[in-house]
Design a protein around this motif. Sequence first.
Motif, PDB file in Angstrom:
ATOM      1  N   VAL A 116       0.830  -1.208   0.000  1.00  0.00           N
ATOM      2  CA  VAL A 116       0.000   0.000   0.000  1.00  0.00           C
ATOM      3  C   VAL A 116       0.859   1.250   0.000  1.00  0.00           C
ATOM      4  O   VAL A 116       0.599   2.212  -0.737  1.00  0.00           O
ATOM      5  N   ILE A 117       1.900   1.271   0.834  1.00  0.00           N
ATOM      6  CA  ILE A 117       2.693   2.490   0.914  1.00  0.00           C
ATOM      7  C   ILE A 117       3.535   2.698  -0.345  1.00  0.00           C
ATOM      8  O   ILE A 117       3.741   3.832  -0.792  1.00  0.00           O
ATOM      9  N   PHE A 118       3.995   1.611  -0.978  1.00  0.00           N
ATOM     10  CA  PHE A 118       4.702   1.775  -2.252  1.00  0.00           C
ATOM     11  C   PHE A 118       3.719   2.164  -3.367  1.00  0.00           C
ATOM     12  O   PHE A 118       4.090   2.881  -4.300  1.00  0.00           O
ATOM     13  N   ALA A 119       2.466   1.720  -3.245  1.00  0.00           N
ATOM     14  CA  ALA A 119       1.440   2.192  -4.168  1.00  0.00           C
ATOM     15  C   ALA A 119       1.241   3.689  -3.984  1.00  0.00           C
ATOM     16  O   ALA A 119       1.014   4.422  -4.955  1.00  0.00           O
ATOM     17  N   GLY A 120       1.341   4.142  -2.730  1.00  0.00           N
ATOM     18  CA  GLY A 120       1.251   5.574  -2.459  1.00  0.00           C
ATOM     19  C   GLY A 120       2.371   6.350  -3.115  1.00  0.00           C
ATOM     20  O   GLY A 120       2.181   7.474  -3.589  1.00  0.00           O
ATOM     21  N   PHE A 187      -3.067  -1.735  -8.143  1.00  0.00           N
ATOM     22  CA  PHE A 187      -2.933  -0.316  -7.809  1.00  0.00           C
ATOM     23  C   PHE A 187      -4.029   0.538  -8.434  1.00  0.00           C
ATOM     24  O   PHE A 187      -4.619   1.398  -7.783  1.00  0.00           O
ATOM     25  N   SER A 188      -4.314   0.326  -9.711  1.00  0.00           N
ATOM     26  CA  SER A 188      -5.293   1.176 -10.398  1.00  0.00           C
ATOM     27  C   SER A 188      -6.678   1.054  -9.763  1.00  0.00           C
ATOM     28  O   SER A 188      -7.482   1.987  -9.818  1.00  0.00           O
ATOM     29  N   ILE A 189      -6.936  -0.092  -9.133  1.00  0.00           N
ATOM     30  CA  ILE A 189      -8.241  -0.306  -8.489  1.00  0.00           C
ATOM     31  C   ILE A 189      -8.250   0.293  -7.087  1.00  0.00           C
ATOM     32  O   ILE A 189      -9.238   0.898  -6.668  1.00  0.00           O
ATOM     33  N   ILE A 190      -7.144   0.125  -6.364  1.00  0.00           N
ATOM     34  CA  ILE A 190      -7.134   0.518  -4.956  1.00  0.00           C
ATOM     35  C   ILE A 190      -6.759   1.978  -4.729  1.00  0.00           C
ATOM     36  O   ILE A 190      -6.960   2.492  -3.629  1.00  0.00           O
ATOM     37  N   SER A 191      -6.227   2.670  -5.717  1.00  0.00           N
ATOM     38  CA  SER A 191      -5.732   4.029  -5.488  1.00  0.00           C
ATOM     39  C   SER A 191      -6.773   4.974  -4.883  1.00  0.00           C
ATOM     40  O   SER A 191      -6.425   5.765  -3.996  1.00  0.00           O
ATOM     41  N   PRO A 192      -8.058   4.924  -5.288  1.00  0.00           N
ATOM     42  CA  PRO A 192      -9.020   5.814  -4.638  1.00  0.00           C
ATOM     43  C   PRO A 192      -9.227   5.495  -3.155  1.00  0.00           C
ATOM     44  O   PRO A 192      -9.617   6.353  -2.379  1.00  0.00           O
ATOM     45  N   ALA A 193      -8.971   4.233  -2.797  1.00  0.00           N
ATOM     46  CA  ALA A 193      -9.175   3.808  -1.406  1.00  0.00           C
ATOM     47  C   ALA A 193      -7.886   3.830  -0.599  1.00  0.00           C
ATOM     48  O   ALA A 193      -7.832   3.305   0.509  1.00  0.00           O
TER      49      ALA A 193
END
Length: 245
Positions: A116-120, A187-193
């Motif tokens: 999650v944090i690397f997705a950030g 990532f593309s799915i979870i980015s809004p969350a």
Amino acid sequence: MIALGILIPFIGTSLGAACVLFLKKKIKPSVEKALLGFSAGVMIAASVWSLIIPSIERCNDMGRLSFLPATLGLITGVSLLPVVDKITPHLKLSKTSMLALAVTVHNIPEGMAVGVIFAGVLYGDCGVTLADAMALSIGIAIQNFPEGAIISMPIHACGKSKGRSLCYGVASGIVEPIAAATTLVLFSIISPALPYLLAFAAGAMIYVVVQELIPEANLCERNNLSTFSFAAGFLAMMILDVVFG
């Protein structure tokens, strides 16, 4: 760099598990208490500085309600792990297998936290830097080191070979990079969350600390060793995150 970042916690677990090759069959109780306390401090600090604060900062545009996504995510994370704990005792496994399974299951949210944090970092504008992500990854690796040892060494003490005990310890950590990589792929799915997921990972880690690490660190003889170790772990992670964050 991101690939290395998601592998660092697994490396920490593997190095800890490798202690079975060099040390005696059992860890001294005082050393185990110190390691557990230190790990708990690292995880709590990582939850605050690397996950909860970035979650809130990501929602600054919500004004006074910027705490809401972090609150909902944290509550969900804390609430999910008890469900897992209720399921695993019903599995008919040996004591050593249950030990390995319990740590493996609890490593999943840690892997998610790293992912999650690397997705950030990839998201760019969420207030999470590469240094923040690496600090969290290193912090989790630090607390994974004793976890690896706590799995491999008791398994060896129960009669398994050093090689097999090492494999148990290493296998318990492989779920972390898998969970992290899966999070990045989605990532593309979870980015809004993302704010919710950052806090969710923090809640899961806090649950593990309060439910597992702190009680284990205070078993039998109660003294200040685990408390001082907790403070040392918290300070180490806090400094690591602030200096490199």
